[in-house]
Design a protein around this motif. Structure first.
Motif, short mmCIF file in Angstrom:
data_model
loop_
_atom_site.label_atom_id
_atom_site.label_comp_id
_atom_site.label_asym_id
_atom_site.label_seq_id
_atom_site.Cartn_x
_atom_site.Cartn_y
_atom_site.Cartn_z
N ALA A 109 0.81 -1.22 0.00
CA ALA A 109 0.00 0.00 0.00
C ALA A 109 0.85 1.27 0.00
CB ALA A 109 -0.92 0.00 1.22
N LEU A 110 2.09 1.18 0.49
CA LEU A 110 2.87 2.40 0.70
C LEU A 110 4.03 2.60 -0.27
CD1 LEU A 110 2.98 2.29 4.60
CD2 LEU A 110 1.81 4.01 3.22
N ALA A 111 4.52 1.50 -0.85
CA ALA A 111 5.72 1.64 -1.70
C ALA A 111 5.36 1.44 -3.16
CB ALA A 111 6.78 0.63 -1.27
N ASP A 112 5.83 2.36 -4.00
CA ASP A 112 5.66 2.22 -5.44
C ASP A 112 6.88 1.54 -6.03
OD1 ASP A 112 3.36 2.98 -6.82
OD2 ASP A 112 3.64 5.07 -6.18
N GLU A 113 6.71 1.02 -7.22
CA GLU A 113 7.83 0.44 -7.98
C GLU A 113 9.01 1.41 -7.94
OE1 GLU A 113 8.73 -2.94 -10.11
OE2 GLU A 113 6.71 -2.49 -9.38
N GLY A 114 10.17 0.93 -7.54
CA GLY A 114 11.38 1.77 -7.55
C GLY A 114 11.58 2.60 -6.28
N ASP A 115 10.61 2.61 -5.40
CA ASP A 115 10.76 3.36 -4.15
C ASP A 115 11.81 2.70 -3.25
OD1 ASP A 115 8.92 5.27 -4.73
OD2 ASP A 115 7.34 4.53 -3.38
N GLU A 116 12.42 3.54 -2.42
CA GLU A 116 13.39 3.00 -1.46
C GLU A 116 12.80 3.02 -0.06
OE1 GLU A 116 17.46 4.19 -3.85
OE2 GLU A 116 16.97 5.27 -2.00
N VAL A 117 13.12 1.96 0.67
CA VAL A 117 12.65 1.85 2.06
C VAL A 117 13.87 1.66 2.96
CG1 VAL A 117 11.22 0.52 3.67
CG2 VAL A 117 10.47 0.81 1.29
N ILE A 118 13.94 2.48 4.00
CA ILE A 118 15.09 2.41 4.91
C ILE A 118 14.92 1.27 5.90
CG2 ILE A 118 16.39 3.66 6.71
CD1 ILE A 118 16.54 5.54 4.50
N LEU A 119 16.00 0.50 6.02
CA LEU A 119 16.05 -0.59 7.01
C LEU A 119 17.26 -0.36 7.89
CD1 LEU A 119 15.68 -4.00 5.11
CD2 LEU A 119 14.05 -2.91 6.66
N PHE A 120 17.10 -0.55 9.19
CA PHE A 120 18.25 -0.47 10.08
C PHE A 120 18.81 -1.88 10.27
CE2 PHE A 120 15.50 3.14 11.46
CZ PHE A 120 16.31 4.13 10.93
N ALA A 121 20.07 -2.06 9.88
CA ALA A 121 20.67 -3.41 9.98
C ALA A 121 21.49 -3.51 11.25
CB ALA A 121 21.56 -3.67 8.78
N PRO A 122 21.55 -4.69 11.85
CA PRO A 122 20.92 -5.94 11.48
C PRO A 122 19.38 -5.85 11.46
CG PRO A 122 22.58 -6.27 13.21
CD PRO A 122 22.41 -4.81 13.05
N ALA A 123 18.81 -6.45 10.40
CA ALA A 123 17.35 -6.37 10.23
C ALA A 123 16.78 -7.76 9.98
CB ALA A 123 17.03 -5.47 9.05
N TRP A 124 15.61 -7.98 10.48
CA TRP A 124 14.91 -9.28 10.32
C TRP A 124 14.78 -9.64 8.83
CZ3 TRP A 124 9.14 -9.88 9.66
CH2 TRP A 124 8.77 -11.22 9.67
N VAL A 125 14.87 -10.95 8.56
CA VAL A 125 14.99 -11.46 7.19
C VAL A 125 13.83 -11.12 6.25
CG1 VAL A 125 16.45 -13.41 7.87
CG2 VAL A 125 13.99 -13.71 7.90
N SER A 126 12.63 -10.98 6.77
CA SER A 126 11.49 -10.83 5.85
C SER A 126 11.27 -9.41 5.34
CB SER A 126 10.20 -11.35 6.50
OG SER A 126 10.27 -12.75 6.61
N TYR A 127 11.82 -8.41 6.05
CA TYR A 127 11.56 -7.03 5.58
C TYR A 127 12.06 -6.83 4.15
CZ TYR A 127 10.87 -5.82 10.55
OH TYR A 127 10.44 -5.76 11.84
N VAL A 128 13.33 -7.21 3.93
CA VAL A 128 13.93 -6.92 2.62
C VAL A 128 13.17 -7.63 1.49
CG1 VAL A 128 15.72 -8.69 2.91
CG2 VAL A 128 16.06 -6.87 1.29
N GLU A 129 12.79 -8.88 1.74
CA GLU A 129 12.09 -9.63 0.69
C GLU A 129 10.70 -9.04 0.44
OE1 GLU A 129 13.92 -11.58 -0.97
OE2 GLU A 129 15.57 -11.80 0.48
#
Ligand code: PMP
Ligand code: GLU
Length: 387
Positions: A109-129
């Motif tokens: 609902a929030l991310a369009d094709e090509g959008d970037e999403v910030i993750l703080f690493a170490p990060a849980w495995v499912s966010y990136v996928e």
């Protein structure tokens, strides 16, 4: 057969794959001790079981409203009001088959094709996928060198024209770090300045160990309520992983979009499981506290035993049920190779840090029995001493 580019870009969950492998080895008769999947070993609370049985007897076996039964959504509102002083209306709550689908739907609902999403690493495995499934790209802000908390400069450096939002997970899986109010205020401030949304995944909020305390981002920065989606659920606090109940709270417009997705995707979470979660929210406070105390004891034993091993450096986690030791100084600093050899030679299963954007680290879950922890850490010590 030709597969879509989308699916070719998705890796299976490392946590679940390793846990499945450990289960398969056990089924072959190997004496495997698994510290892989983060899943409480406790039985679900009696209040949940009773509510589920009553629901079955009443015949609650039909489709429910897409966003979940009204009783459970109201109960989630009561919980948030009592625990965090936050006001949400039932139409701002959506229940789903676990927090996982809610995160997926939110990103759709929030991310369009090509959008970037910030993750703080170490990060849980499912966010990136899940970011990839939404056609987005992760922008990783590392926190290993900054005591597991992001710094403003590093966060701002990562923000560009395509940045759409930020995912925060506190208490953190895999590190157990808890974000203090000032860090959450800083992130909220940056999000406001750059007009970003925030997903605040607090599924481990009930598992904080004194003196650490969990902080909800909206208690730290109430002014960002209209850009924050809170993610929570029954899996971890109530030892109800298999029932598959998660809930999210957020702005009405966003919840409506998530509900639209659910109408096509899940229709509704299992009706009986929803009644079970309602039973847990109403009547399992003592169970939550009993489990939290037990996890605290297990955490101490695991950390102490790891600190007694050569080469290992380990920070005491403040919450959740994972320990995240640093093996960068050991003779096998490659965490993938380390985990493979530990499993082959000592039948101890851990998750390599690489799966969380943190090569050179390992994740051990202490949501298993004390006996398993003691035996597993003894084997691990023998392994370390043999290197
Ligand atoms: N968020 C985090 C950080 C998790 O570790 C998990 C673990 N399963 C989830 C969300 C999803 O939980 P579930 O789908 O069981 O509600
Ligand atoms: N979240 C838990 C873990 O990290 C359960 C498995 C999963 O959903 O990834 O181990």
């Amino acid at each position: 057969m030709n597969f879509s580019k989308r699916i070719m870009n998705i890796k299976p969950s490392a946590t679940l794959s390793i846990s499945d492998k450990a289960k398969a080895m056990k089924a072959e008769g190997k004496p495997v001790l698994s510290f892989s999947a983060g899943e409480p070993d406790f039985k679900s609370p009696e209040a949940a079981n009773t509510a589920a049985i009553e629901a079955i007897r009443r015949g609650e076996s039909h489709y429910t409203p897409t966003s979940g039964i009204a009783e459970l959504r109201s109960e989630v509102c009561r919980y948030y009001k009592e625990r965090f002083g936050l006001d949400y209306a039932p139409n701002q709550v959506t229940v789903a088959p676990g927090a996982k689908p809610l995160l997926y739907e939110a990103l759709q609902a929030l991310a369009d094709e090509g959008d970037e999403v910030i993750l703080f690493a170490p990060a849980w495995v499912s966010y990136v996928e899940q970011i990839h499934m939404a056609g987005g790209k992760e922008k990783v802000v590392d926190t290993i060198s900054t005591d597991l908390l992001p710094l403003r400069e590093k966060l701002e450096e990562a923000i560009g024209k395509k940045t759409a939002g930020i995912i925060i997970n506190s208490p953190s899986n895999p590190t157990g770090a808890i974000y203090p109010a000032e860090t959450l205020r800083m992130i909220a401030d940056v999000a406001k300045e750059h007009d970003l949304w925030i997903i605040f995944d607090e599924i481990y909020e009930r598992l904080a160990y004194e003196p650490a305390k969990h902080v909800n981002i909206l208690n730290a920065a109430p002014e960002v309520k209209d850009r924050v989606l809170l993610i929570n659920g029954a899996s971890k606090a109530y030892a109800m992983t298999g029932w598959r109940i998660g809930y999210a709270l957020g702005p009405k417009e966003l919840m409506a979009k998530i509900n639209t997705l659910q109408t096509h995707l899940t229709s509704n979470p299992c009706s009986i499981a929803q009644w079970a979660a309602l039973g847990a929210l109403r009547g399992a406070e003592d169970d939550v506290e009993m489990m939290r105390r037990e996890f605290a004891k297990r955490r101490s034993v695991m950390v102490e035993m790891l600190r007694d091993m050569p080469y290992i450096r380990v920070k005491e986690p403040e919450g959740a049920f994972y320990v995240f030791p640093d093996i960068r100084n050991c003779p096998i600093p490659d965490d993938m190779e380390f985990c493979a050899r530990l499993l082959e030679s000592k039948y101890v299963a851990a998750v390599p840090g690489t799966a969380f954007f943190a090569p050179g680290f390992l994740r051990f879950s202490y949501a298993c029995s004390m006996e398993t922890i003691k035996e597993g850490m003894t084997r691990m010590k023998e392994f370390m001493e043999s290197l």
